[in-house]
Design a protein around this motif. Structure first.
Motif, PDB file in Angstrom:
ATOM      1  N   LEU A 128      51.943  40.922  41.870  1.00  0.00           N
ATOM      2  CA  LEU A 128      51.909  39.866  40.857  1.00  0.00           C
ATOM      3  C   LEU A 128      50.507  39.554  40.345  1.00  0.00           C
ATOM      4  O   LEU A 128      50.342  39.210  39.174  1.00  0.00           O
ATOM      5  CB  LEU A 128      52.541  38.584  41.422  1.00  0.00           C
ATOM      6  CG  LEU A 128      54.034  38.658  41.726  1.00  0.00           C
ATOM      7  CD1 LEU A 128      54.507  37.347  42.350  1.00  0.00           C
ATOM      8  CD2 LEU A 128      54.837  38.954  40.465  1.00  0.00           C
ATOM      9  N   GLY A 129      49.506  39.626  41.187  1.00  0.00           N
ATOM     10  CA  GLY A 129      48.163  39.287  40.734  1.00  0.00           C
ATOM     11  C   GLY A 129      47.182  39.250  41.879  1.00  0.00           C
ATOM     12  O   GLY A 129      47.569  39.321  43.056  1.00  0.00           O
ATOM     13  N   GLU A 130      45.903  39.128  41.536  1.00  0.00           N
ATOM     14  CA  GLU A 130      44.845  39.127  42.543  1.00  0.00           C
ATOM     15  C   GLU A 130      44.028  37.846  42.545  1.00  0.00           C
ATOM     16  O   GLU A 130      43.259  37.614  43.477  1.00  0.00           O
ATOM     17  CB  GLU A 130      43.920  40.325  42.327  1.00  0.00           C
ATOM     18  CG  GLU A 130      44.613  41.666  42.531  1.00  0.00           C
ATOM     19  CD  GLU A 130      43.654  42.834  42.442  1.00  0.00           C
ATOM     20  OE1 GLU A 130      42.440  42.603  42.209  1.00  0.00           O
ATOM     21  OE2 GLU A 130      44.123  43.983  42.607  1.00  0.00           O
ATOM     22  N   ARG A 131      44.163  37.013  41.512  1.00  0.00           N
ATOM     23  CA  ARG A 131      43.461  35.722  41.481  1.00  0.00           C
ATOM     24  C   ARG A 131      44.518  34.632  41.607  1.00  0.00           C
ATOM     25  O   ARG A 131      45.304  34.386  40.685  1.00  0.00           O
ATOM     26  CB  ARG A 131      42.623  35.580  40.207  1.00  0.00           C
ATOM     27  CG  ARG A 131      41.479  36.605  40.159  1.00  0.00           C
ATOM     28  CD  ARG A 131      40.577  36.386  38.963  1.00  0.00           C
ATOM     29  NE  ARG A 131      39.837  35.123  39.019  1.00  0.00           N
ATOM     30  CZ  ARG A 131      38.709  34.929  39.695  1.00  0.00           C
ATOM     31  NH1 ARG A 131      38.176  35.923  40.419  1.00  0.00           N
ATOM     32  NH2 ARG A 131      38.089  33.765  39.675  1.00  0.00           N
ATOM     33  N   HIS A 150      42.410  39.803  47.415  1.00  0.00           N
ATOM     34  CA  HIS A 150      42.756  38.649  46.574  1.00  0.00           C
ATOM     35  C   HIS A 150      41.650  37.604  46.626  1.00  0.00           C
ATOM     36  O   HIS A 150      40.959  37.439  47.636  1.00  0.00           O
ATOM     37  CB  HIS A 150      44.071  38.019  47.042  1.00  0.00           C
ATOM     38  CG  HIS A 150      45.274  38.863  46.787  1.00  0.00           C
ATOM     39  ND1 HIS A 150      45.602  39.936  47.568  1.00  0.00           N
ATOM     40  CD2 HIS A 150      46.227  38.784  45.818  1.00  0.00           C
ATOM     41  CE1 HIS A 150      46.715  40.494  47.120  1.00  0.00           C
ATOM     42  NE2 HIS A 150      47.114  39.819  46.052  1.00  0.00           N
ATOM     43  N   ASP A 192      45.954  34.437  37.859  1.00  0.00           N
ATOM     44  CA  ASP A 192      47.084  35.232  37.362  1.00  0.00           C
ATOM     45  C   ASP A 192      48.343  35.077  38.203  1.00  0.00           C
ATOM     46  O   ASP A 192      49.361  35.702  37.910  1.00  0.00           O
ATOM     47  CB  ASP A 192      46.714  36.711  37.214  1.00  0.00           C
ATOM     48  CG  ASP A 192      46.037  37.300  38.436  1.00  0.00           C
ATOM     49  OD1 ASP A 192      46.216  36.761  39.540  1.00  0.00           O
ATOM     50  OD2 ASP A 192      45.330  38.313  38.276  1.00  0.00           O
ATOM     51  N   VAL A 193      48.319  34.215  39.239  1.00  0.00           N
ATOM     52  CA  VAL A 193      49.539  33.894  39.978  1.00  0.00           C
ATOM     53  C   VAL A 193      49.321  32.565  40.710  1.00  0.00           C
ATOM     54  O   VAL A 193      48.239  32.286  41.223  1.00  0.00           O
ATOM     55  CB  VAL A 193      49.920  35.015  40.972  1.00  0.00           C
ATOM     56  CG1 VAL A 193      48.815  35.278  41.971  1.00  0.00           C
ATOM     57  CG2 VAL A 193      51.224  34.689  41.690  1.00  0.00           C
ATOM     58  N   VAL A 216      51.906  32.563  33.525  1.00  0.00           N
ATOM     59  CA  VAL A 216      51.499  32.886  34.892  1.00  0.00           C
ATOM     60  C   VAL A 216      52.707  32.827  35.814  1.00  0.00           C
ATOM     61  O   VAL A 216      53.430  31.817  35.833  1.00  0.00           O
ATOM     62  CB  VAL A 216      50.417  31.892  35.376  1.00  0.00           C
ATOM     63  CG1 VAL A 216      50.118  32.085  36.857  1.00  0.00           C
ATOM     64  CG2 VAL A 216      49.147  32.051  34.548  1.00  0.00           C
TER      65      VAL A 216
END
Length: 248
Positions: A128-131, A150, A192-193, A216
């Motif tokens: 889904l995201g890293e931030r 992350h 981003d998540v 998001v």
């Protein structure tokens, strides 16, 4: 005759209920707070801070204090306290009501991913995201400590203790929040998540609205199930229940 009511609190609903009950000549109300927050918002009336020592300690307290009814208005994820309340009131023969604000419901445009545990939430992040904007409270941060690729924006009321993610930025803040403020925070940090719990209520809902507006995805931990007690959603319903129960 004055009847003693124990409110297991720490939530806005518990404070509102105490405000409705304190001062009534037929009731002696004591609110119990777990003491996990350094500077809690205190309800009206008598306040007790600290644990009971599990179901056995709570049973002893109910009997010694001659409590006539208990309202569990703790946080929806305070499952240990809620389980102790169910067990203790059954042993002591004291009626119990759960006052729990409704959970959140997704709206059109939401990208929600429901999980059962924080460990499941950590696993879900991979695609889904890293931030990550992490708003699950300070006690569960160790679950995310091993996710080295992350970066986390962590928001808590009080400073957390290790273990915690290696790459993180900490924000100490307490709601209520605004959609504009949450949108700005997510945008500023390139989130981003979002990871959160289904706490319900309006104080922290704005982050979900902001996430929807920005596209998001949200990883959201479902509430633990509570059985063994009747439940209501609102303070007026809780007052009505007490009137019926204690009137009888």
């Amino acid at each position: 005759m004055t009847l003693r009511v124990l409110l297991l609190g720490g939530t806005a609903e518990a404070r509102a209920l105490a405000g409705e009950l304190v001062g009534r000549p037929d009731l002696a109300v004591v609110s119990s707070l777990a003491g996990r927050v350094r500077n809690p918002a205190l309800p009206a009336g008598e306040v007790r801070i600290g644990g009971f020592g599990g179901a056995d300690g709570l049973t002893d307290f109910l009997r010694a204090s001659r409590v006539a009814a208990v309202v569990d208005a703790t946080h929806p994820f305070a499952s240990t306290m809620s389980a102790s309340a169910v067990a203790a009131t059954a042993r002591a023969g004291v009626p119990l009501l759960v006052l729990r604000r409704p959970g959140w419901q997704p709206a059109e445009g939401d990208r929600w991913h429901w999980v059962s545990t924080l460990a499941d939430a950590a696993d879900e992040l991979g695609g889904l995201g890293e931030r990550v904007f992490l708003t699950t409270g300070r006690t569960g941060l160790g679950t995310f400590a091993g996710l080295d690729r992350h970066w986390f924006l962590v928001r808590t009321v009080d400073p957390p203790e290790p273990p915690m993610p290696a790459r993180m930025h900490l924000v100490l803040d307490r709601g209520p929040y605004t959609v504009a403020g949450e949108r700005a925070l997510i945008t500023e940090h390139g989130i981003d998540v979002l990871v959160t719990k289904d706490s319900g209520g309006e104080w922290t809902r704005p982050k979900l609205v902001a996430a929807r507006e920005l596209g998001v995805p949200v990883v959201i931990q479902a509430r633990p199930l509570i059985s063994g007690a009747p439940s209501v959603d609102t303070v007026p319903e809780a007052v009505s229940w007490l009137d019926r129960m204690l009137g009888s």
